[in-house]
Structures are given as structure tokens and as C-alpha cells.
Scaffold this active site. Sequence first.
Site, PDB file in Angstrom:
ATOM      1  N   ASP A 102      31.771  29.442  36.464  1.00 27.62           N
ATOM      2  CA  ASP A 102      30.421  29.497  36.819  1.00 27.62           C
ATOM      3  C   ASP A 102      29.496  29.673  35.650  1.00 27.62           C
ATOM      4  O   ASP A 102      29.709  30.371  34.693  1.00 27.62           O
ATOM      5  CB  ASP A 102      30.143  30.625  37.861  1.00 27.62           C
TER       6      ASP A 102
HETATM    7  N1  URA Z   1      35.746  32.692  40.111  1.00 27.95           N
HETATM    8  C1  URA Z   1      34.512  32.896  40.115  1.00 27.95           C
HETATM    9  O1  URA Z   1      33.966  33.407  41.183  1.00 27.95           O
HETATM   10  N2  URA Z   1      33.728  32.098  39.448  1.00 27.95           N
HETATM   11  C2  URA Z   1      34.345  31.636  38.283  1.00 27.95           C
HETATM   12  O2  URA Z   1      33.510  31.195  37.347  1.00 27.95           O
HETATM   13  C3  URA Z   1      35.794  31.604  38.315  1.00 27.95           C
HETATM   14  C4  URA Z   1      36.244  32.109  39.090  1.00 27.95           C
END
Ligand code: URA
Length: 242
Positions: A102
Site C-alpha cells: 500500500d
Molecule cells: N497488507 C496490507 O494491509 N498492506 C500492505 O501493503 C501489505 C499487506
Amino acid sequence: MERLQKVIAQSGVTSRRKAEKLIEAGKVKVNGKVVTELGTKVSNDDDVEVEGVPLEKEQPVYYMLYKPRGVISSVKDDKKRKVVTDYFEGVEERIFPVGRLDYDTSGIILLTNDGEFANLLMHPKHEVDKVYVAKIKGIPTREELATFKKGINVDGERLKATYSKIMSTDKRKNTAIVKLVLHQGKNRQVRRMFEAINYPVDKLKREQFGFLTLKGLNPGEYRELTPKEVKQLWADASKIVE
Ligand code: URA
């Protein structure tokens, strides 16, 4: 995946305009078949021939980046935000991220131009360990965390962690640091899992991908994987499939 005319132009054979003319004239083959559609997309795994001459393929390259927070796991962004490939200015190969983190998540992310390698590592049945450390609001009980191992249903998906452990707690601030190991790689998985048990994630970092760690890298830095590491990743991912 890139548009055929762009791939031809980037290989230096001819301009993009001329490449489009050659495609329309039936002079270009993809994997042995004539392609006349200009929008056709190809990857480095496809064999492209222009007037009977094969395009030279890029050598496969493999990198890991310590992605800082506030960066998109993509090769470009419509809103002009920073993307992971912005850190690879000197690299000419058309690399792309293997999966995604993310925007607000930091940590290890691999980049390559090898589609087969990326697919192998991303498939949940290959069970590559992904180790996350989350700072969460609130302090969960062991029982609450144990539900992650069985799997919890979130938005119609069964989300699981193969391992979870509270690393530390701050009772005054009412926060906890929790380590999770996932095999799956569903969208916003860690954040959604904690939200589902009412402990929102404040900060999230991926510390490990398979056996690879962030050792020696600062946020925004990258390094090439060694041939031995690449071989090991292939072997580990393939072994579990069998
Ligand atoms: N889980 C999440 O919530 N975000 C990420 O970037 C990776 C795994």
C-alpha cells in the site's frame, strides 16, 4: 505488459510510427503469429519478430527496494505521485513491482522484468512467507490474534496469517507491535484483518519476503539480488508447488 509498437520502438529497431505501419502491414509476429492489432500488449516473455527478425530480449534483472511510506507500487501514477520505479533512474530495463505494498506501507518489495518469476512468487499456492510488523491501536488478546491462524472472513474472503505474535505493548498509549507472517497477498490484507478484530493499523512495514530481509538498506535504497538469491527464490517457490 506494454503495447507492441512501444516495445518495438524501445528495442531501437525503428520509430513508434513506423512500428505501427509495420504492424498494420502484417510484418510483425508475436509468438509466431501475425498480429495486426495496434493495441496488442506483450511482455518480455513474448517472442516478437519484425520482418522476420527476432527482437532482442532484455536480460532478466532482479532488484529489491526498501519502499518508503508515501510511494505507489506501480510504474506510473495518474496523479503524479511518487512510484517505486522512480528510485531506479539508472536502470534501463522495463522493471515492474512483484505484487504491491500500500501507499502507506513501507518495506521490502521486489522489482523485475521477468514475468514468469513474478507470477511464481505471487501465487498463494507457492506460499512464500511475507513477514509484516504492524503498529496497531489497542492491545489484542492472544485469543483474538489466534483467530488469524484459522482465518477470518472479511468481505467474502478468507484471510489468514500463518503466524502472529505480539512483540511489545505500550499500555499508556494503548498500542501494540505485532508480527504477522502471511502466505496470501490479498489487497490491504493486514490492515483488513486487524480492522476486522477492531484494532486499526497505524503503521505497517514488510520486513521480509521469503528469506530476503531489508538488512543493509535504508528507506528509498535498492540493491540487485545476487544470482544465488534469485536461484534460491525460484527453488523455494517451485518446491512448495510440487
Ligand atoms: N497488507 C496490507 O494491509 N498492506 C500492505 O501493503 C501489505 C499487506
